[in-house]
Design a protein around this motif. Sequence first.
Motif, PDB file in Angstrom:
ATOM      1  N   LEU A  13      -4.153 -15.742  17.065  1.00 23.81           N
ATOM      2  CA  LEU A  13      -4.233 -14.304  17.281  1.00 23.81           C
ATOM      3  C   LEU A  13      -5.667 -13.860  17.046  1.00 23.81           C
ATOM      4  CD1 LEU A  13      -1.175 -14.801  16.614  1.00 23.81           C
ATOM      5  CD2 LEU A  13      -1.153 -12.498  15.701  1.00 23.81           C
ATOM      6  N   TYR A  14      -6.190 -13.065  17.965  1.00 24.88           N
ATOM      7  CA  TYR A  14      -7.516 -12.478  17.794  1.00 24.88           C
ATOM      8  C   TYR A  14      -7.391 -10.966  17.921  1.00 24.88           C
ATOM      9  CZ  TYR A  14     -12.254 -10.940  18.473  1.00 24.88           C
ATOM     10  OH  TYR A  14     -13.433 -10.260  18.336  1.00 24.88           O
ATOM     11  N   ARG A  15      -7.494 -10.270  16.784  1.00 25.24           N
ATOM     12  CA  ARG A  15      -7.408  -8.800  16.713  1.00 25.24           C
ATOM     13  C   ARG A  15      -6.163  -8.270  17.425  1.00 25.24           C
ATOM     14  NH1 ARG A  15     -11.377  -6.586  14.219  1.00 25.24           N
ATOM     15  NH2 ARG A  15     -11.335  -4.567  15.243  1.00 25.24           N
ATOM     16  N   ALA A  16      -5.066  -9.002  17.282  1.00 30.47           N
ATOM     17  CA  ALA A  16      -3.799  -8.581  17.880  1.00 30.47           C
ATOM     18  C   ALA A  16      -3.200  -7.440  17.060  1.00 30.47           C
ATOM     19  CB  ALA A  16      -2.818  -9.757  17.928  1.00 30.47           C
ATOM     20  N   SER A  17      -2.676  -6.441  17.746  1.00 31.08           N
ATOM     21  CA  SER A  17      -2.046  -5.337  17.025  1.00 31.08           C
ATOM     22  C   SER A  17      -0.829  -4.839  17.790  1.00 31.08           C
ATOM     23  CB  SER A  17      -3.034  -4.194  16.785  1.00 31.08           C
ATOM     24  OG  SER A  17      -3.391  -3.571  17.996  1.00 31.08           O
ATOM     25  N   LEU A  18       0.010  -4.162  17.036  1.00 22.02           N
ATOM     26  CA  LEU A  18       1.232  -3.569  17.576  1.00 22.02           C
ATOM     27  C   LEU A  18       1.135  -2.060  17.493  1.00 22.02           C
ATOM     28  CD1 LEU A  18       3.730  -5.952  15.753  1.00 22.02           C
ATOM     29  CD2 LEU A  18       3.149  -5.983  18.185  1.00 22.02           C
ATOM     30  N   THR A  69      -4.837  -8.142  13.652  1.00 24.38           N
ATOM     31  CA  THR A  69      -4.604  -9.404  12.969  1.00 24.38           C
ATOM     32  C   THR A  69      -5.280 -10.554  13.696  1.00 24.38           C
ATOM     33  OG1 THR A  69      -2.484  -8.567  12.169  1.00 24.38           O
ATOM     34  CG2 THR A  69      -2.796 -10.953  12.136  1.00 24.38           C
ATOM     35  N   SER A  70      -6.026 -11.378  12.935  1.00 25.89           N
ATOM     36  CA  SER A  70      -6.690 -12.561  13.488  1.00 25.89           C
ATOM     37  C   SER A  70      -6.386 -13.762  12.607  1.00 25.89           C
ATOM     38  CB  SER A  70      -8.201 -12.364  13.542  1.00 25.89           C
ATOM     39  OG  SER A  70      -8.540 -11.322  14.430  1.00 25.89           O
ATOM     40  N   GLY A 120      10.623  -5.008  15.704  1.00 29.21           N
ATOM     41  CA  GLY A 120      11.115  -3.678  16.062  1.00 29.21           C
ATOM     42  C   GLY A 120      11.026  -3.467  17.551  1.00 29.21           C
ATOM     43  N   SER A 121      10.673  -2.264  17.934  1.00 29.12           N
ATOM     44  CA  SER A 121      10.539  -1.943  19.359  1.00 29.12           C
ATOM     45  C   SER A 121       9.099  -1.534  19.679  1.00 29.12           C
ATOM     46  CB  SER A 121      11.516  -0.833  19.746  1.00 29.12           C
ATOM     47  OG  SER A 121      11.286   0.308  18.942  1.00 29.12           O
ATOM     48  N   ASN A 122       8.145  -2.139  18.965  1.00 29.96           N
ATOM     49  CA  ASN A 122       6.730  -1.856  19.201  1.00 29.96           C
ATOM     50  C   ASN A 122       6.258  -2.566  20.459  1.00 29.96           C
ATOM     51  OD1 ASN A 122       5.834  -2.147  15.670  1.00 29.96           O
ATOM     52  ND2 ASN A 122       6.966  -0.572  16.722  1.00 29.96           N
ATOM     53  N   SER A 123       5.073  -2.185  20.920  1.00 33.70           N
ATOM     54  CA  SER A 123       4.440  -2.902  22.017  1.00 33.70           C
ATOM     55  C   SER A 123       3.102  -3.462  21.523  1.00 33.70           C
ATOM     56  CB  SER A 123       4.216  -1.970  23.214  1.00 33.70           C
ATOM     57  OG  SER A 123       3.409  -0.874  22.838  1.00 33.70           O
ATOM     58  N   PHE A 124       2.634  -4.531  22.172  1.00 34.59           N
ATOM     59  CA  PHE A 124       1.323  -5.076  21.862  1.00 34.59           C
ATOM     60  C   PHE A 124       0.289  -4.143  22.476  1.00 34.59           C
ATOM     61  CE2 PHE A 124       4.061  -8.681  21.313  1.00 34.59           C
ATOM     62  CZ  PHE A 124       3.500  -9.384  20.267  1.00 34.59           C
TER      63      PHE A 124
END
Length: 135
Positions: A13-18, A69-70, A120-124
Amino acid sequence: GIPSWATKITVILYRASLSGSADFIVQLRADGSNITSNYVSGSANDTGTINDTSTAGFIISNTNSSHKTSGRMVIERVGTDTKWVSSHQMAIDTGTPRHGAGDLSSYSGTIDGVRILDTGSNSFDNGTITVIAEA
């Protein structure tokens, strides 16, 4: 897809967020079907105050929609058996580490893929995710 000969899968993961505060979940797929049970997985920050667990996949703590998150999660097959173990080391953009481990105890079929979703029901909404398979 993951080739049938793979014994090690790395998820980077490189700077992945929800879009929300749900956690990341990594699931393996066998014969085209997602494996959604038989996991024992936990993730925490360095102080241990965030402690998330899952039986539906390998979990990575998130807790805030602004976190990016990385890091990496390594998933390895145990011998020639239908068992896999995971470990991860991550950091959010504030520098707070995330770490954890887990196992997948049983499934039917041949591993052929990885699915990354949330609890949950988040999106990237940011970042890059790379999956590498190795023998």
